[in-house]
Scaffold this active site. Structure first.
Site, short mmCIF file in Angstrom:
data_model
loop_
_atom_site.label_atom_id
_atom_site.label_comp_id
_atom_site.label_asym_id
_atom_site.label_seq_id
_atom_site.Cartn_x
_atom_site.Cartn_y
_atom_site.Cartn_z
N ASN A 143 -18.13 0.55 -19.96
CA ASN A 143 -16.96 -0.26 -19.63
C ASN A 143 -16.15 -0.51 -20.90
OD1 ASN A 143 -15.56 -1.53 -17.49
ND2 ASN A 143 -16.30 -3.55 -18.09
N THR A 192 -15.96 -1.34 -14.10
CA THR A 192 -15.78 -2.39 -13.08
C THR A 192 -16.16 -3.74 -13.68
OG1 THR A 192 -16.44 -3.18 -10.88
CG2 THR A 192 -18.04 -1.80 -12.03
N HIS A 235 -14.50 1.02 -0.62
CA HIS A 235 -13.33 0.20 -0.29
C HIS A 235 -12.23 1.01 0.40
CE1 HIS A 235 -14.40 -3.15 -3.45
NE2 HIS A 235 -15.20 -3.14 -2.40
N ARG A 261 1.63 2.06 -3.55
CA ARG A 261 0.47 2.61 -4.25
C ARG A 261 0.18 4.04 -3.80
NH1 ARG A 261 -4.40 -0.96 -4.10
NH2 ARG A 261 -4.77 -0.16 -6.18
N ASN A 279 -12.69 2.44 -5.87
CA ASN A 279 -11.28 2.82 -6.00
C ASN A 279 -10.77 3.49 -4.73
OD1 ASN A 279 -11.62 1.86 -8.53
ND2 ASN A 279 -11.64 3.86 -9.55
N TYR A 325 0.83 -1.22 0.00
CA TYR A 325 0.00 0.00 0.00
C TYR A 325 0.86 1.27 0.00
CZ TYR A 325 -4.15 -2.82 0.36
OH TYR A 325 -5.14 -3.74 0.07
N CYS A 349 0.28 6.13 16.17
CA CYS A 349 -1.02 6.77 15.91
C CYS A 349 -0.95 8.20 16.43
CB CYS A 349 -2.13 5.99 16.62
SG CYS A 349 -3.71 6.87 16.58
#
Ligand code: OAD
Length: 245
Positions: free
Chosen positions: A212, A187, A112, A59, A95, A56, A146
């Site tokens: 699409n 999608t 998501h 990305r 996304n 991640y 955190c």
């Protein structure tokens, strides 16, 4: 076709493909390079958190290198115009990138999650933690503290993994129930619950349109479809429904 008063738009990786963001299931897609069980499940994170953070982080670092394309811009224009005409266009996306926001969409429902946010799940993976959600542009790691509670070892990307409940499901179901039109963009229709939206919408009499690259697995369930690159077909559809072509 005229602009439907209440529209729900669902986008997937195909809307960002023309910006250079990899899709998941195409031959060069993310899941051809990574095993989703290793990098996108709670079990994968528990087994190898460094690998998941690395996946991640890479990305997230890529976000500033990509820009919204004509499809993101057309969707933002459609939302603004729908509101100006007294209707609404709710944008739901699978996304985790921020290209819809950067194209000018004001409200984006990230079912998501978002790469640009991090969450404190507590020092042990799977334990509740303080739950705070923070805007995040840096890398995340086991050593990341955190900012709210100071605990280390519990920070994770604020994304939904396989086996976890997508976000905003009640709101999305209510929006679909109140909609006149459901538009699915870019999608594959492979991942539930998003893949089921067309069936739910159709059962409630909502008109369903698919935009699409090619017909998805669920293409049979749509009333109408336009096929081609998102940066072509989405602006064309928006011009058509707004009556300015
Ligand atoms: P997929 O990779 O499954 O599907 C992408 C879709 O976009 C396919 O139908 C492609 O044909 C289409 N496509 C590719 N290039 C396009 C282009 N230039 N213009 C228009 N369409 C194009 O991605 P998603 O359906 O978004 O979840 O995947 C859904 C979820 O599965 C993701 O959110 C992710 C993934 O695993 C998690 O990580 C939990």
């Amino acid at each position: 076709m005229s602009a439907p008063p209440r529209t729900v738009i669902l986008t997937g990786a195909g809307v960002s493909a023309d910006s250079g963001v990899a899709t998941f299931r195409d031959p060069q897609g993310v899941w051809a390079q990574y095993d989703h069980r290793e990098v996108a499940t709670p079990q994968g994170f528990a087994a190898n958190p460094r690998l998941v953070h690395e996946f991640y982080n890479a990305r997230r670092r890529g976000l500033p290198e990509v820009a919204p394309n004509l499809a993101h811009e057309a969707i933002a224009r459609f939302q603004a115009e729908a509101a100006a005409r007294g209707g609404s266009a709710i944008l739901v996306t699978q996304n985790v990138d921020d290209l819809h926001e950067r194209a000018g969409s004001e409200q984006v429902w990230h079912m998501h999650g978002e790469l640009a946010k991090a969450r404190c799940d507590g020092p042990e993976p799977g334990t509740p933690g303080c739950g705070a959600i923070h805007p995040w542009t840096d890398d995340l790691g086991l050593e990341t503290a955190c900012p709210a509670c100071g605990a280390t070892g519990g920070m994770r990307p604020h994304v939904v993994w396989f086996g976890e409940m997508p976000m905003l499901m009640e709101e999305i179901e209510a929006a679909l129930a109140a909609a006149d039109c459901f538009v699915s963009i870019g999608t594959s229709g492979s991942v539930y619950p998003a893949a089921g939206f067309v069936h739910a919408a159709r059962a409630m009499g909502v008109k369903c349109v698919e935009l699409n690259l090619e017909p998805s697995e669920n293409a049979y369930a749509f009333d109408d479809g336009r096929y081609g690159r998102a940066s072509d077909v989405v602006p064309a559809w928006v011009r058509e429904v707004l009556g300015d072509s």
